[in-house]
Design a protein around this motif. Sequence first.
Motif, PDB file in Angstrom:
ATOM      1  N   ILE A 174       0.837  -1.207   0.000  1.00 56.55           N
ATOM      2  CA  ILE A 174       0.000   0.000   0.000  1.00 56.55           C
ATOM      3  C   ILE A 174       0.871   1.256   0.000  1.00 56.55           C
ATOM      4  O   ILE A 174       0.559   2.236  -0.675  1.00 56.55           O
ATOM      5  N   ALA A 175       1.984   1.221   0.717  1.00 51.41           N
ATOM      6  CA  ALA A 175       2.903   2.362   0.724  1.00 51.41           C
ATOM      7  C   ALA A 175       3.439   2.621  -0.677  1.00 51.41           C
ATOM      8  O   ALA A 175       3.536   3.778  -1.114  1.00 51.41           O
ATOM      9  N   PHE A 221      11.553   6.260   1.203  1.00 48.06           N
ATOM     10  CA  PHE A 221      12.720   5.385   1.197  1.00 48.06           C
ATOM     11  C   PHE A 221      13.318   5.266   2.601  1.00 48.06           C
ATOM     12  O   PHE A 221      13.603   4.157   3.072  1.00 48.06           O
ATOM     13  N   ILE A 222      13.489   6.383   3.275  1.00 48.45           N
ATOM     14  CA  ILE A 222      14.025   6.368   4.641  1.00 48.45           C
ATOM     15  C   ILE A 222      13.051   5.665   5.580  1.00 48.45           C
ATOM     16  O   ILE A 222      13.457   4.866   6.424  1.00 48.45           O
ATOM     17  N   GLY A 223      11.758   5.947   5.421  1.00 46.22           N
ATOM     18  CA  GLY A 223      10.745   5.282   6.241  1.00 46.22           C
ATOM     19  C   GLY A 223      10.739   3.779   6.049  1.00 46.22           C
ATOM     20  O   GLY A 223      10.595   3.015   7.010  1.00 46.22           O
ATOM     21  N   ALA A 269       1.083   5.778   9.639  1.00 48.12           N
ATOM     22  CA  ALA A 269      -0.072   6.562  10.092  1.00 48.12           C
ATOM     23  C   ALA A 269      -1.391   6.169   9.433  1.00 48.12           C
ATOM     24  O   ALA A 269      -2.238   5.553  10.051  1.00 48.12           O
ATOM     25  N   ILE A 270      -1.614   6.496   8.224  1.00 49.68           N
ATOM     26  CA  ILE A 270      -2.897   6.238   7.558  1.00 49.68           C
ATOM     27  C   ILE A 270      -2.915   4.851   6.918  1.00 49.68           C
ATOM     28  O   ILE A 270      -3.933   4.167   6.908  1.00 49.68           O
ATOM     29  N   ALA A 281      -1.618   2.048   7.891  1.00 54.66           N
ATOM     30  CA  ALA A 281      -1.867   0.936   8.819  1.00 54.66           C
ATOM     31  C   ALA A 281      -3.362   0.688   8.991  1.00 54.66           C
ATOM     32  O   ALA A 281      -3.799  -0.464   9.076  1.00 54.66           O
ATOM     33  N   ASN A 282      -4.163   1.745   9.026  1.00 52.77           N
ATOM     34  CA  ASN A 282      -5.612   1.569   9.162  1.00 52.77           C
ATOM     35  C   ASN A 282      -6.202   0.883   7.930  1.00 52.77           C
ATOM     36  O   ASN A 282      -7.091   0.034   8.052  1.00 52.77           O
ATOM     37  N   ILE A 283      -5.708   1.241   6.766  1.00 50.46           N
ATOM     38  CA  ILE A 283      -6.167   0.589   5.529  1.00 50.46           C
ATOM     39  C   ILE A 283      -5.734  -0.872   5.536  1.00 50.46           C
ATOM     40  O   ILE A 283      -6.503  -1.763   5.178  1.00 50.46           O
ATOM     41  N   THR A 284      -4.505  -1.130   5.965  1.00 52.03           N
ATOM     42  CA  THR A 284      -3.989  -2.496   6.027  1.00 52.03           C
ATOM     43  C   THR A 284      -4.807  -3.348   6.987  1.00 52.03           C
ATOM     44  O   THR A 284      -5.105  -4.508   6.694  1.00 52.03           O
ATOM     45  N   ASP A 285      -5.178  -2.766   8.134  1.00 51.53           N
ATOM     46  CA  ASP A 285      -6.006  -3.505   9.103  1.00 51.53           C
ATOM     47  C   ASP A 285      -7.312  -3.968   8.479  1.00 51.53           C
ATOM     48  O   ASP A 285      -7.775  -5.079   8.726  1.00 51.53           O
TER      49      ASP A 285
END
Length: 168
Positions: free
Chosen positions: A64-65, A129-131, A148-149, A151-155
Amino acid sequence: MTTKEYIVQPYEHEPAGNAYLMSTVAVIAGLPLPIINVIASVIFYLSNRKASYYVRWHSLQALIAQAVVMPFNSIALAWTIRIFFEPLVWTETRHNHYEAHFNENLFDFPSAWYFIYIFFVLALNLFEFIGVLITAVAVRKGKNVRWAIIANITDRLCSKENRDPYAI
């Protein structure tokens, strides 16, 4: 009915961290083509569909990222290609000869807007890239990193159903 708490096994940290490193390695191979990074993340996610929830969750978050960054990279690539391959427009003048000049269209000439957008895309990619590198290292050490955002979509997309065929 009680809900069973999911316990992350130590062997799951490395494959979960590899989900983020896959996109980093794909950047090296597919730097000019943004879709290469997403395809690499999709392949990694699909190859880990039957892995544990922890590995699937991190594979999906990495995917997703990549999908979030891809439209910005695609627009930058298309705009750059258009500038390099269509820089001049030929028009007929009153004296029946052709004259080349730059088109006044926003997307035809590298204007200030182009450089602002390219700077934004480079900053976004550097931040991502750093993240990704920080997340990969943290996940390999056993820390659950939630963006942040994303993770909620992934959940919402990742099922907690145990698909591991080797689970005891």
